[in-house]
Motif scaffolding. Structure first.
Motif, PDB file in Angstrom:
ATOM      1  N   GLY A  60       0.827  -1.217   0.000  1.00 20.70           N
ATOM      2  CA  GLY A  60       0.000   0.000   0.000  1.00 20.70           C
ATOM      3  C   GLY A  60       0.853   1.255   0.000  1.00 20.70           C
ATOM      4  N   TRP A  61       1.936   1.255   0.779  1.00 17.79           N
ATOM      5  CA  TRP A  61       2.829   2.413   0.797  1.00 17.79           C
ATOM      6  C   TRP A  61       3.486   2.599  -0.566  1.00 17.79           C
ATOM      7  CZ3 TRP A  61       7.901   3.699  -0.006  1.00 17.79           C
ATOM      8  CH2 TRP A  61       8.292   4.960   0.453  1.00 17.79           C
ATOM      9  N   LEU A  62       3.904   1.485  -1.188  1.00 17.49           N
ATOM     10  CA  LEU A  62       4.544   1.580  -2.502  1.00 17.49           C
ATOM     11  C   LEU A  62       3.573   2.064  -3.579  1.00 17.49           C
ATOM     12  CD1 LEU A  62       6.811  -1.574  -2.509  1.00 17.49           C
ATOM     13  CD2 LEU A  62       7.542   0.803  -2.516  1.00 17.49           C
ATOM     14  N   VAL A  63       2.307   1.696  -3.474  1.00 19.64           N
ATOM     15  CA  VAL A  63       1.311   2.157  -4.435  1.00 19.64           C
ATOM     16  C   VAL A  63       1.082   3.660  -4.270  1.00 19.64           C
ATOM     17  CG1 VAL A  63      -1.161   2.038  -4.990  1.00 19.64           C
ATOM     18  CG2 VAL A  63       0.166  -0.057  -4.728  1.00 19.64           C
ATOM     19  N   VAL A  64       1.077   4.138  -3.041  1.00 21.11           N
ATOM     20  CA  VAL A  64       0.822   5.551  -2.778  1.00 21.11           C
ATOM     21  C   VAL A  64       2.066   6.405  -3.037  1.00 21.11           C
ATOM     22  CG1 VAL A  64       0.164   7.198  -0.977  1.00 21.11           C
ATOM     23  CG2 VAL A  64      -0.999   5.014  -1.136  1.00 21.11           C
ATOM     24  N   HIS A  65       3.262   5.872  -2.789  1.00 27.48           N
ATOM     25  CA  HIS A  65       4.516   6.626  -2.940  1.00 27.48           C
ATOM     26  C   HIS A  65       5.486   5.897  -3.874  1.00 27.48           C
ATOM     27  CE1 HIS A  65       3.238   9.010   0.505  1.00 27.48           C
ATOM     28  NE2 HIS A  65       3.021   7.899   1.158  1.00 27.48           N
ATOM     29  N   PRO A  66       5.188   5.797  -5.161  1.00 33.57           N
ATOM     30  CA  PRO A  66       6.068   5.013  -6.037  1.00 33.57           C
ATOM     31  C   PRO A  66       7.456   5.628  -6.225  1.00 33.57           C
ATOM     32  CG  PRO A  66       4.364   6.097  -7.315  1.00 33.57           C
ATOM     33  CD  PRO A  66       4.033   6.326  -5.876  1.00 33.57           C
ATOM     34  N   ARG A  67       7.558   6.943  -6.313  1.00 39.06           N
ATOM     35  CA  ARG A  67       8.874   7.560  -6.526  1.00 39.06           C
ATOM     36  C   ARG A  67       9.772   7.396  -5.306  1.00 39.06           C
ATOM     37  NH1 ARG A  67       7.425  13.153  -9.587  1.00 39.06           N
ATOM     38  NH2 ARG A  67       7.037  12.242 -11.629  1.00 39.06           N
ATOM     39  N   GLN A  68       9.223   7.646  -4.129  1.00 41.96           N
ATOM     40  CA  GLN A  68      10.024   7.471  -2.918  1.00 41.96           C
ATOM     41  C   GLN A  68      10.457   6.019  -2.761  1.00 41.96           C
ATOM     42  OE1 GLN A  68       7.460   8.959   0.127  1.00 41.96           O
ATOM     43  NE2 GLN A  68       8.245  11.044  -0.049  1.00 41.96           N
ATOM     44  N   GLY A  69       9.570   5.091  -3.104  1.00 40.26           N
ATOM     45  CA  GLY A  69       9.914   3.677  -3.024  1.00 40.26           C
ATOM     46  C   GLY A  69      11.037   3.319  -3.985  1.00 40.26           C
ATOM     47  N   TRP A  70      10.991   3.875  -5.207  1.00 39.19           N
ATOM     48  CA  TRP A  70      12.041   3.593  -6.184  1.00 39.19           C
ATOM     49  C   TRP A  70      13.365   4.182  -5.721  1.00 39.19           C
ATOM     50  CZ3 TRP A  70      13.350   0.310  -9.578  1.00 39.19           C
ATOM     51  CH2 TRP A  70      14.339   0.590 -10.498  1.00 39.19           C
ATOM     52  N   GLN A  71      13.346   5.407  -5.192  1.00 33.51           N
ATOM     53  CA  GLN A  71      14.574   6.021  -4.688  1.00 33.51           C
ATOM     54  C   GLN A  71      15.142   5.215  -3.521  1.00 33.51           C
ATOM     55  OE1 GLN A  71      15.471   8.071  -7.322  1.00 33.51           O
ATOM     56  NE2 GLN A  71      16.432   9.191  -5.665  1.00 33.51           N
ATOM     57  N   ALA A  72      14.285   4.773  -2.628  1.00 33.32           N
ATOM     58  CA  ALA A  72      14.745   3.976  -1.487  1.00 33.32           C
ATOM     59  C   ALA A  72      15.352   2.663  -1.964  1.00 33.32           C
ATOM     60  CB  ALA A  72      13.588   3.715  -0.526  1.00 33.32           C
ATOM     61  N   TRP A  73      14.742   2.067  -2.987  1.00 36.53           N
ATOM     62  CA  TRP A  73      15.258   0.800  -3.504  1.00 36.53           C
ATOM     63  C   TRP A  73      16.623   1.008  -4.165  1.00 36.53           C
ATOM     64  CZ3 TRP A  73      14.245  -4.119  -2.816  1.00 36.53           C
ATOM     65  CH2 TRP A  73      14.791  -5.038  -3.694  1.00 36.53           C
ATOM     66  N   LYS A  74      16.797   2.112  -4.908  1.00 35.00           N
ATOM     67  CA  LYS A  74      18.064   2.376  -5.575  1.00 35.00           C
ATOM     68  C   LYS A  74      19.188   2.639  -4.575  1.00 35.00           C
ATOM     69  CE  LYS A  74      17.348   5.757  -8.359  1.00 35.00           C
ATOM     70  NZ  LYS A  74      17.258   6.757  -9.426  1.00 35.00           N
ATOM     71  N   HIS A  75      18.869   3.256  -3.450  1.00 37.65           N
ATOM     72  CA  HIS A  75      19.897   3.670  -2.495  1.00 37.65           C
ATOM     73  C   HIS A  75      19.933   2.789  -1.245  1.00 37.65           C
ATOM     74  CE1 HIS A  75      20.779   7.171  -4.881  1.00 37.65           C
ATOM     75  NE2 HIS A  75      19.486   7.455  -4.945  1.00 37.65           N
TER      76      HIS A  75
END
Length: 106
Positions: A60-75
């Motif tokens: 649910g958090w990833l659906v609501v915040h996809p950009r933040q999730g992608w940045q967190a995954w990259k870093h």
């Protein structure tokens, strides 16, 4: 639907929404899952319930915040930032303060 029925239905929905908002079942389930995740490790059906609740929360958090999730995954494996230097203190600070105070008084 008569106006009285519509009003009663609207008030019933409002009361149900208020009760759900006060009870906060999703927040309580999340707290329960986190308590079990970081406390004694659950087994069996309780483990499955904890895993399901935490997965739904994360998805649910990833659906609501996809950009933040992608940045967190990259870093996620970045090294921690360097520490700042330790503060240094002047061992003669009291004498300097006294001298400055006396200079102001004079």
């Amino acid at each position: 639907m008569t106006p009285l029925t519509a009003t009663a239905a609207a008030l019933g929905l409002l009361a149900a929404g208020y009760a759900l908002g006060r009870y906060r079942p999703a927040h309580r389930a999340s707290d329960w899952a986190h308590w079990h995740r970081f406390g004694d490790r659950p087994t069996g059906a309780r483990y499955a319930a904890v895993w399901t609740i935490l997965s739904v929360e994360n998805i649910g958090w990833l659906v609501v915040h996809p950009r933040q999730g992608w940045q967190a995954w990259k870093h996620r494996n970045d090294p921690p930032p360097p520490l700042s230097p330790a503060p240094t203190f002047d061992p003669d600070w009291a004498a300097k303060r006294r001298a400055a105070a006396q200079q102001e008084d004079a």
